[in-house]
Design a protein around this motif. Structure first.
Motif, PDB file in Angstrom:
ATOM      1  N   LYS A  58      40.886  52.521  26.087  1.00  0.00           N
ATOM      2  CA  LYS A  58      40.095  51.684  24.971  1.00  0.00           C
ATOM      3  C   LYS A  58      40.949  50.776  24.078  1.00  0.00           C
ATOM      4  O   LYS A  58      40.491  49.800  23.814  1.00  0.00           O
ATOM      5  CB  LYS A  58      39.364  52.795  24.362  1.00  0.00           C
ATOM      6  N   ALA A  59      42.099  51.372  23.762  1.00  0.00           N
ATOM      7  CA  ALA A  59      42.872  50.422  23.013  1.00  0.00           C
ATOM      8  C   ALA A  59      43.486  49.333  23.546  1.00  0.00           C
ATOM      9  O   ALA A  59      43.534  48.195  23.197  1.00  0.00           O
ATOM     10  CB  ALA A  59      44.107  51.008  22.561  1.00  0.00           C
ATOM     11  N   ALA A  60      43.584  49.485  24.649  1.00  0.00           N
ATOM     12  CA  ALA A  60      44.260  48.362  25.782  1.00  0.00           C
ATOM     13  C   ALA A  60      43.278  47.324  26.136  1.00  0.00           C
ATOM     14  O   ALA A  60      43.285  46.162  26.320  1.00  0.00           O
ATOM     15  CB  ALA A  60      44.880  48.778  27.014  1.00  0.00           C
ATOM     16  N   THR A  61      41.926  47.668  26.513  1.00  0.00           N
ATOM     17  CA  THR A  61      40.834  46.991  26.925  1.00  0.00           C
ATOM     18  C   THR A  61      39.669  46.515  26.051  1.00  0.00           C
ATOM     19  O   THR A  61      39.078  45.927  26.303  1.00  0.00           O
ATOM     20  CB  THR A  61      40.269  47.696  28.192  1.00  0.00           C
ATOM     21  N   GLY A  62      39.535  47.526  24.913  1.00  0.00           N
ATOM     22  CA  GLY A  62      38.473  47.289  24.120  1.00  0.00           C
ATOM     23  C   GLY A  62      37.293  47.842  24.635  1.00  0.00           C
ATOM     24  O   GLY A  62      36.094  47.623  24.139  1.00  0.00           O
ATOM     25  N   THR A  63      37.280  48.507  25.684  1.00  0.00           N
ATOM     26  CA  THR A  63      36.024  49.421  26.398  1.00  0.00           C
ATOM     27  C   THR A  63      36.363  50.585  26.546  1.00  0.00           C
ATOM     28  O   THR A  63      37.484  51.182  26.844  1.00  0.00           O
ATOM     29  CB  THR A  63      35.690  48.630  27.675  1.00  0.00           C
ATOM     30  N   GLY A  64      35.274  51.671  26.549  1.00  0.00           N
ATOM     31  CA  GLY A  64      35.435  53.056  26.528  1.00  0.00           C
ATOM     32  C   GLY A  64      35.492  53.358  28.180  1.00  0.00           C
ATOM     33  O   GLY A  64      35.225  52.578  29.249  1.00  0.00           O
ATOM     34  N   ALA A  65      36.489  54.150  28.539  1.00  0.00           N
ATOM     35  CA  ALA A  65      36.900  54.281  29.952  1.00  0.00           C
ATOM     36  C   ALA A  65      35.589  54.597  30.708  1.00  0.00           C
ATOM     37  O   ALA A  65      35.648  54.189  31.883  1.00  0.00           O
ATOM     38  CB  ALA A  65      37.965  55.280  29.901  1.00  0.00           C
ATOM     39  N   MET A  66      35.062  55.726  30.148  1.00  0.00           N
ATOM     40  CA  MET A  66      33.766  55.891  31.073  1.00  0.00           C
ATOM     41  C   MET A  66      32.635  54.991  30.870  1.00  0.00           C
ATOM     42  O   MET A  66      32.108  54.947  32.060  1.00  0.00           O
ATOM     43  CB  MET A  66      33.157  57.437  30.646  1.00  0.00           C
ATOM     44  N   GLU A  67      32.622  54.217  30.199  1.00  0.00           N
ATOM     45  CA  GLU A  67      31.759  53.222  30.079  1.00  0.00           C
ATOM     46  C   GLU A  67      32.041  52.124  31.103  1.00  0.00           C
ATOM     47  O   GLU A  67      31.107  51.573  31.891  1.00  0.00           O
ATOM     48  CB  GLU A  67      31.548  52.465  28.685  1.00  0.00           C
ATOM     49  N   PHE A  68      33.340  51.923  31.256  1.00  0.00           N
ATOM     50  CA  PHE A  68      33.884  50.660  32.259  1.00  0.00           C
ATOM     51  C   PHE A  68      33.518  51.336  33.545  1.00  0.00           C
ATOM     52  O   PHE A  68      33.079  50.475  34.333  1.00  0.00           O
ATOM     53  CB  PHE A  68      35.289  50.410  32.057  1.00  0.00           C
ATOM     54  N   ALA A  69      33.920  52.846  33.783  1.00  0.00           N
ATOM     55  CA  ALA A  69      33.786  53.348  35.047  1.00  0.00           C
ATOM     56  C   ALA A  69      32.318  53.222  35.412  1.00  0.00           C
ATOM     57  O   ALA A  69      31.833  52.952  36.582  1.00  0.00           O
ATOM     58  CB  ALA A  69      34.067  54.788  34.963  1.00  0.00           C
ATOM     59  N   GLY A  70      31.494  53.273  34.633  1.00  0.00           N
ATOM     60  CA  GLY A  70      29.845  53.415  35.012  1.00  0.00           C
ATOM     61  C   GLY A  70      29.450  51.856  35.350  1.00  0.00           C
ATOM     62  O   GLY A  70      28.742  51.776  36.271  1.00  0.00           O
ATOM     63  N   SER A  71      30.210  51.016  34.642  1.00  0.00           N
ATOM     64  CA  SER A  71      29.764  49.547  34.948  1.00  0.00           C
ATOM     65  C   SER A  71      30.297  49.162  36.314  1.00  0.00           C
ATOM     66  O   SER A  71      29.817  48.356  37.194  1.00  0.00           O
ATOM     67  CB  SER A  71      30.155  48.658  33.937  1.00  0.00           C
ATOM     68  N   ALA A  72      31.556  49.819  36.736  1.00  0.00           N
ATOM     69  CA  ALA A  72      31.930  49.543  37.930  1.00  0.00           C
ATOM     70  C   ALA A  72      31.501  49.972  39.327  1.00  0.00           C
ATOM     71  O   ALA A  72      31.780  49.643  40.410  1.00  0.00           O
ATOM     72  CB  ALA A  72      33.546  49.573  38.020  1.00  0.00           C
ATOM     73  N   MET A  73      30.887  51.234  39.176  1.00  0.00           N
ATOM     74  CA  MET A  73      30.312  52.108  40.071  1.00  0.00           C
ATOM     75  C   MET A  73      29.528  51.299  40.960  1.00  0.00           C
ATOM     76  O   MET A  73      29.421  51.673  41.978  1.00  0.00           O
ATOM     77  CB  MET A  73      29.714  53.167  39.417  1.00  0.00           C
ATOM     78  N   GLY A  74      28.814  50.034  40.314  1.00  0.00           N
ATOM     79  CA  GLY A  74      27.594  49.546  41.171  1.00  0.00           C
ATOM     80  C   GLY A  74      28.397  48.710  42.329  1.00  0.00           C
ATOM     81  O   GLY A  74      27.418  48.051  43.119  1.00  0.00           O
ATOM     82  N   THR A  75      29.616  48.392  42.337  1.00  0.00           N
ATOM     83  CA  THR A  75      30.023  47.576  43.039  1.00  0.00           C
ATOM     84  C   THR A  75      31.411  47.987  43.764  1.00  0.00           C
ATOM     85  O   THR A  75      32.376  48.271  43.210  1.00  0.00           O
ATOM     86  CB  THR A  75      30.827  46.042  42.226  1.00  0.00           C
ATOM     87  N   GLU A  76      31.235  48.338  45.266  1.00  0.00           N
ATOM     88  CA  GLU A  76      32.241  48.732  45.932  1.00  0.00           C
ATOM     89  C   GLU A  76      33.223  47.769  46.209  1.00  0.00           C
ATOM     90  O   GLU A  76      33.173  46.694  46.624  1.00  0.00           O
ATOM     91  CB  GLU A  76      31.815  49.453  47.245  1.00  0.00           C
ATOM     92  N   GLY A  77      34.628  47.969  45.946  1.00  0.00           N
ATOM     93  CA  GLY A  77      35.745  47.402  46.610  1.00  0.00           C
ATOM     94  C   GLY A  77      36.931  48.188  46.734  1.00  0.00           C
ATOM     95  O   GLY A  77      36.657  49.395  47.226  1.00  0.00           O
ATOM     96  N   VAL A  78      38.315  47.738  46.811  1.00  0.00           N
ATOM     97  CA  VAL A  78      39.219  48.336  47.576  1.00  0.00           C
ATOM     98  C   VAL A  78      40.242  48.405  46.420  1.00  0.00           C
ATOM     99  O   VAL A  78      40.606  47.387  45.877  1.00  0.00           O
ATOM    100  CB  VAL A  78      39.697  47.796  48.712  1.00  0.00           C
ATOM    101  N   VAL A  79      40.636  49.672  45.788  1.00  0.00           N
ATOM    102  CA  VAL A  79      41.649  49.740  45.089  1.00  0.00           C
ATOM    103  C   VAL A  79      42.971  50.344  45.833  1.00  0.00           C
ATOM    104  O   VAL A  79      42.524  51.218  46.635  1.00  0.00           O
ATOM    105  CB  VAL A  79      41.287  50.777  43.814  1.00  0.00           C
TER     106      VAL A  79
END
Length: 147
Positions: A58-79
């Protein structure tokens, strides 16, 4: 334990209570991060306990980790399996060839094998990884540690 050892242990499923964060130099440039993580060619990878990791994210991105994860879940990519990059799903077939698709940051955690849930979770411990691309696309990937 060195930061390299922490990453290897995390990727081996030995640090299920921890989270991993990769922060690209192009996204955040702070030399102090290196004291908490491992210098990678184009950024820093940090493996820390879950609560500290979520706070650092959160300090580095300004976004909560789990909120970010929730928003990213809808799009599949390759990490990438080493958690230091990925392939943005928007890069494939992109008409704007000059558009950059570099990973800005990755947030990942591991979940213990759970045969009762079935599917991927029955096969072993699962890494959940979420990435943010320079183009603005947030995407997710997951895999078993046995892969």
């Amino acid at each position: 334990m060195t930061t390299t050892d922490k990453r290897e242990a995390f990727l081996a499923g030995e640090r299920l209570e921890d989270v991993a964060l990769f922060l690209a130099d192009s996204y955040v440039s702070d030399d102090r991060l290196e004291q908490f993580g491992e210098r990678i060619d184009d950024g820093v990878l940090i493996v820390v306990d879950g609560e500290r990791g979520r706070n650092a994210f959160k300090a580095a991105t300004g976004t909560g980790a789990m909120e970010f994860a929730g928003s990213a879940m809808g799009t599949e990519g390759v990490v990438d399996g080493d958690l230091t990059g990925g392939t943005c799903p928007e890069a494939a077939g992109s008409e704007a060839e000059d558009e950059d698709h570099h990973t800005q940051f990755v947030f990942a955690f591991a979940e213990e094998q759970n045969e009762e849930v079935g599917g991927l979770y029955a096969d072993g411990d699962v890494i959940h990884a979420y990435a943010q691309c320079e183009c603005g696309t947030a995407y997710s990937d997951r895999w078993t540690l046995e892969e």
